[in-house]
Design a protein around this motif. Structure first.
Motif, mmCIF file in Angstrom:
data_model
loop_
_atom_site.group_PDB
_atom_site.id
_atom_site.type_symbol
_atom_site.label_atom_id
_atom_site.label_comp_id
_atom_site.label_asym_id
_atom_site.label_seq_id
_atom_site.Cartn_x
_atom_site.Cartn_y
_atom_site.Cartn_z
ATOM 1 N N ILE A 51 0.914 -1.148 0.009
ATOM 2 C CA ILE A 51 -0.039 -0.001 0.066
ATOM 3 C C ILE A 51 0.917 1.130 -0.015
ATOM 4 C CG2 ILE A 51 -1.615 1.442 1.409
ATOM 5 C CD1 ILE A 51 -2.913 -1.192 2.449
ATOM 6 N N LEU A 52 1.932 1.241 0.555
ATOM 7 C CA LEU A 52 2.996 2.523 0.837
ATOM 8 C C LEU A 52 3.272 2.649 -0.563
ATOM 9 C CD1 LEU A 52 5.029 2.058 4.003
ATOM 10 C CD2 LEU A 52 2.663 3.128 3.679
ATOM 11 N N GLN A 53 3.632 1.614 -1.337
ATOM 12 C CA GLN A 53 4.086 1.748 -2.693
ATOM 13 C C GLN A 53 3.319 2.270 -3.448
ATOM 14 O OE1 GLN A 53 7.281 0.977 -3.580
ATOM 15 N NE2 GLN A 53 7.191 0.222 -5.655
ATOM 16 N N THR A 54 1.773 2.014 -3.381
ATOM 17 C CA THR A 54 1.077 2.574 -4.358
ATOM 18 C C THR A 54 0.717 3.979 -4.013
ATOM 19 O OG1 THR A 54 -0.739 1.691 -2.826
ATOM 20 C CG2 THR A 54 -0.179 0.308 -4.579
ATOM 21 N N LEU A 55 1.126 4.377 -2.723
ATOM 22 C CA LEU A 55 0.889 5.730 -2.418
ATOM 23 C C LEU A 55 2.153 6.629 -2.528
ATOM 24 C CD1 LEU A 55 -0.971 5.306 1.085
ATOM 25 C CD2 LEU A 55 -2.066 6.102 -1.033
ATOM 26 N N GLY A 56 2.772 6.209 -3.270
ATOM 27 C CA GLY A 56 4.295 6.712 -3.896
ATOM 28 C C GLY A 56 5.394 6.769 -2.910
ATOM 29 N N VAL A 57 5.417 6.174 -1.909
ATOM 30 C CA VAL A 57 6.567 6.016 -1.189
ATOM 31 C C VAL A 57 7.626 5.196 -1.805
ATOM 32 C CG1 VAL A 57 7.506 5.389 1.223
ATOM 33 C CG2 VAL A 57 5.226 6.166 0.942
ATOM 34 N N ARG A 58 8.845 5.690 -1.793
ATOM 35 C CA ARG A 58 10.097 4.873 -2.323
ATOM 36 C C ARG A 58 10.436 4.104 -1.101
ATOM 37 N NH1 ARG A 58 12.788 10.217 -5.960
ATOM 38 N NH2 ARG A 58 11.193 9.917 -7.250
ATOM 39 N N LEU A 59 10.571 2.715 -1.440
ATOM 40 C CA LEU A 59 10.716 1.593 -0.477
ATOM 41 C C LEU A 59 12.082 0.945 -0.676
ATOM 42 C CD1 LEU A 59 6.981 0.507 0.228
ATOM 43 C CD2 LEU A 59 8.479 1.830 1.858
ATOM 44 N N VAL A 60 12.741 0.753 0.705
ATOM 45 C CA VAL A 60 13.983 -0.200 0.396
ATOM 46 C C VAL A 60 13.490 -1.333 1.748
ATOM 47 C CG1 VAL A 60 16.195 -0.568 1.015
ATOM 48 C CG2 VAL A 60 15.559 1.473 -0.203
ATOM 49 N N LEU A 61 13.672 -2.572 1.317
ATOM 50 C CA LEU A 61 13.174 -3.311 2.203
ATOM 51 C C LEU A 61 14.392 -4.053 2.659
ATOM 52 C CD1 LEU A 61 9.683 -4.914 1.109
ATOM 53 C CD2 LEU A 61 10.271 -2.950 2.515
ATOM 54 N N VAL A 62 14.782 -4.173 4.019
ATOM 55 C CA VAL A 62 15.856 -4.950 4.488
ATOM 56 C C VAL A 62 15.187 -5.921 5.495
ATOM 57 C CG1 VAL A 62 18.145 -5.031 5.766
ATOM 58 C CG2 VAL A 62 17.395 -2.972 4.497
ATOM 59 N N HIS A 63 15.656 -7.350 5.074
ATOM 60 C CA HIS A 63 15.008 -8.542 5.888
ATOM 61 C C HIS A 63 16.154 -9.275 6.688
ATOM 62 C CE1 HIS A 63 16.137 -12.004 3.454
ATOM 63 N NE2 HIS A 63 15.681 -11.301 2.439
ATOM 64 N N GLY A 64 15.892 -9.766 7.694
ATOM 65 C CA GLY A 64 16.844 -10.633 8.654
ATOM 66 C C GLY A 64 16.354 -12.123 8.181
ATOM 67 N N ALA A 65 17.108 -13.123 8.615
ATOM 68 C CA ALA A 65 16.816 -14.369 8.452
ATOM 69 C C ALA A 65 17.278 -15.328 9.842
ATOM 70 C CB ALA A 65 17.443 -15.050 7.100
ATOM 71 N N ARG A 66 17.375 -14.602 10.704
ATOM 72 C CA ARG A 66 17.945 -15.606 12.019
ATOM 73 C C ARG A 66 17.173 -16.900 12.317
ATOM 74 N NH1 ARG A 66 20.174 -13.048 17.597
ATOM 75 N NH2 ARG A 66 21.542 -12.030 16.203
ATOM 76 N N PRO A 67 15.881 -16.987 12.652
ATOM 77 C CA PRO A 67 15.510 -18.100 12.647
ATOM 78 C C PRO A 67 15.377 -19.255 11.639
ATOM 79 C CG PRO A 67 13.563 -16.672 12.466
ATOM 80 C CD PRO A 67 15.009 -15.589 12.507
ATOM 81 N N GLN A 68 15.459 -18.745 10.343
ATOM 82 C CA GLN A 68 15.437 -19.449 9.389
ATOM 83 C C GLN A 68 16.803 -20.216 9.290
ATOM 84 O OE1 GLN A 68 14.339 -16.612 9.408
ATOM 85 N NE2 GLN A 68 12.029 -16.556 8.593
ATOM 86 N N ILE A 69 18.029 -19.394 9.489
ATOM 87 C CA ILE A 69 19.445 -20.096 9.309
ATOM 88 C C ILE A 69 19.555 -21.040 10.645
ATOM 89 C CG2 ILE A 69 21.626 -19.164 9.882
ATOM 90 C CD1 ILE A 69 21.053 -16.338 8.818
ATOM 91 N N GLU A 70 18.913 -20.794 11.750
ATOM 92 C CA GLU A 70 19.159 -21.591 12.967
ATOM 93 C C GLU A 70 18.240 -22.966 12.621
ATOM 94 O OE1 GLU A 70 18.310 -19.318 16.305
ATOM 95 O OE2 GLU A 70 20.087 -18.260 16.620
ATOM 96 N N GLU A 71 17.351 -22.886 12.134
ATOM 97 C CA GLU A 71 16.458 -24.143 11.770
ATOM 98 C C GLU A 71 17.381 -24.950 10.635
ATOM 99 O OE1 GLU A 71 12.184 -25.257 9.648
ATOM 100 O OE2 GLU A 71 13.010 -23.281 9.813
ATOM 101 N N ARG A 72 17.982 -24.437 9.706
ATOM 102 C CA ARG A 72 18.798 -25.123 8.680
ATOM 103 C C ARG A 72 20.147 -25.667 9.699
ATOM 104 N NH1 ARG A 72 15.553 -22.006 5.918
ATOM 105 N NH2 ARG A 72 15.293 -22.489 3.767
ATOM 106 N N LEU A 73 20.554 -24.987 10.604
ATOM 107 C CA LEU A 73 21.817 -25.477 11.307
ATOM 108 C C LEU A 73 21.495 -26.748 12.240
ATOM 109 C CD1 LEU A 73 23.550 -22.135 12.174
ATOM 110 C CD2 LEU A 73 24.151 -23.755 10.618
ATOM 111 N N ARG A 74 20.274 -26.414 12.790
ATOM 112 C CA ARG A 74 19.851 -27.539 13.706
ATOM 113 C C ARG A 74 19.387 -28.698 13.005
ATOM 114 N NH1 ARG A 74 17.433 -23.249 16.823
ATOM 115 N NH2 ARG A 74 15.579 -23.268 15.314
#
Length: 449
Positions: A51-74
């Motif tokens: 919705i923000l994008q459609t309202l004209g906001v310029r967006l940079v998304l940054v995501h983490g992945a800590r639980p997904q990484i730990e799931e693979r390590l386990r």
């Protein structure tokens, strides 16, 4: 004729409209951890971001992945190692980082590809761009610990990101960086987001955090603080949750690198992002670098700076001429926004308490600092001061900025509606337009947008 009550939906839209206008074509960096992807409301969160994008906001998304990484390590029976809050990334952990980040990136892109599902805008295409925008370097050996493939941001490809943002794309950054020699490094999402916001000169940096611990001595939520206040909170005796403390540290760092506003949004509240950005009450905590730029009452030492600011506008006929002597006599009527001793903006309030009316005058912003909402901040501050004095109406006389004031609730008025003393001073040759705004008691304190 009896007036029908306003629909709450109409009232909400009217309140949100100024924020929609203010945020259009602004650059926001939004950071969320991998935990967000595991919550039932993840699709709704990405829907709100779309919705923000459609309202004209310029967006940079940054995501983490800590639980997904730990799931693979386990799953591999590999060791999970942290030193000083940072993952020690060996070869096995790096492989898990690449897999988890790649998988989560695909999931985010798939959800954003749905557009605004189940709405009339379901066909809107949200383009997502990702790539090697972040150059990293290794942390190396610290206090005898070799962090191996754990790194830190070295630089950000701002030109590349700006190219995609200006084309209407949403930029997606994973918690990884790359070296000129082809190495891959595991980074924290917070480090990537802070560096990207600073490099882009972003208008906002937004972290999804558990803000429940941010309360004052009366156990009321802290909705706004300066970077200095945030630092004092971190240095205090109260121990904050690790993630919240990290977000505060990043907010302080970003606010001291030209990012004017950092928001910690309540990640446990559905729709919190939209409420924080498009309502007066918000849904989180706003951190500003007010020690870097502040709004205050003018003093006699500011006369020179104010004159330098307003004289070009006086020459153009936008403002009424004021001599230094007149300004010195009226300096207590002025408020300024100052940064490092430089006056960036000013405005004045001339109250007539007997008639419960006041004039807003001499609103001026330095040409190099326009478009940052400073004039809005000053006028809102003058409105608050007027209410405190019992003023029920504001008026302004203008020749060039009629539309700006009309967009902020001022309506056309007549000379007869001015105080008698002001009617006698009205300059017919200047032919200024008169605009009036009634003031209602404010029941809720408005946060800076």
């Amino acid at each position: 004729m009896k007036k029908n009550p306003t629909s709450p939906h109409v009232a909400w839209f009217r309140d949100a409209a100024p924020y929609i206008n203010a945020h259009r074509e602004r650059t926001f960096v939004i950071c969320f951890g991998g935990e967000a992807a595991l919550q039932p409301g993840f699709a709704a969160l990405l829907h709100d971001i779309a919705i923000l994008q459609t309202l004209g906001v310029r967006l940079v998304l940054v995501h983490g992945a800590r639980p997904q990484i730990e799931e693979r390590l386990r799953a591999r029976g590999a060791q999970i190692q942290y030193v000083n809050g940072l993952r020690l990334t060996d070869d096995s952990a790096l492989q898990a980082v690449k897999e988890a980040a790649g998988s989560l990136r695909a999931e985010i892109e798939a959800l954003l590809s749905m557009g605004l599902a189940n709405t009339p805008m379901s066909g809107v295409r949200v383009r997502v761009s990702s790539g090697n925008f972040v150059t990293a370097r290794p942390l190396g050996v610290r206090d005898g610990v070799d962090y191996q493939h754990t790194g830190e941001v070295r630089r950000v490809d701002t030109e590349g990101m700006k190219h995609h943002l200006q084309a209407g794309d949403m930029v997606l950054l994973p918690p990884m960086g790359y070296s000129p020699t082809g190495e891959i490094f595991n980074l924290t999402a917070e480090d990537v987001a802070t560096a990207a916001a600073a490099a882009l000169g972003a208008d906002k940096l937004i972290f999804f955090s558990d803000t429940s611990a941010l309360r004052n001595a009366s156990r009321r939520p802290i909705t706004q603080m300066t970077a200095d206040q945030a630092q004092a909170l971190l240095n205090g005796r109260r121990r904050l949750p690790e993630e919240l403390a990290l977000h505060l540290k990043c907010a302080i760092s970003a606010s001291r690198q030209s990012v004017e506003r950092v928001h910690l949004v309540d990640r446990n509240r559905d729709g919190a992002l939209l409420m924080e950005l498009y309502t007066r009450e918000g849904a989180g905590t706003l951190i500003t670098g007010e020690n870097y730029e502040r709004l205050r009452q003018a003093t006699i030492e500011d006369v020179g700076g104010i004159l330098e600011l307003i004289q070009p506008l006086e020459v153009e006929g936008i403002l009424v001429r004021r001599s230094r002597e007149q300004l010195e006599l009226e300096i207590e009527r002025f408020y300024v926004i100052e940064r490092d001793g430089m006056i960036l903006a000013c405005a004045a309030l001339y109250p007539s308490t007997e008639e419960a009316v006041a004039e807003v005058a001499c609103v001026a912003v330095h040409p190099e600092h326009r478009g940052g909402g400073r004039a809005d901040m000053l006028v809102e501050h003058l409105e608050a001061q007027a209410r405190h004095l019992g003023i029920t109406r504001l008026f302004v006389l203008t020749t060039r900025t009629a539309h700006w004031f009309r967009e902020r609730g001022f309506e056309p008025g007549e000379i007869q509606s001015l105080p008698i003393s002001r009617q006698q001073m009205y300059n017919i040759q200047r032919n200024s337009k008169i605009f009036i705004k009634p003031l209602q008691p404010r029941h809720t304190r408005r946060k800076l947008a």
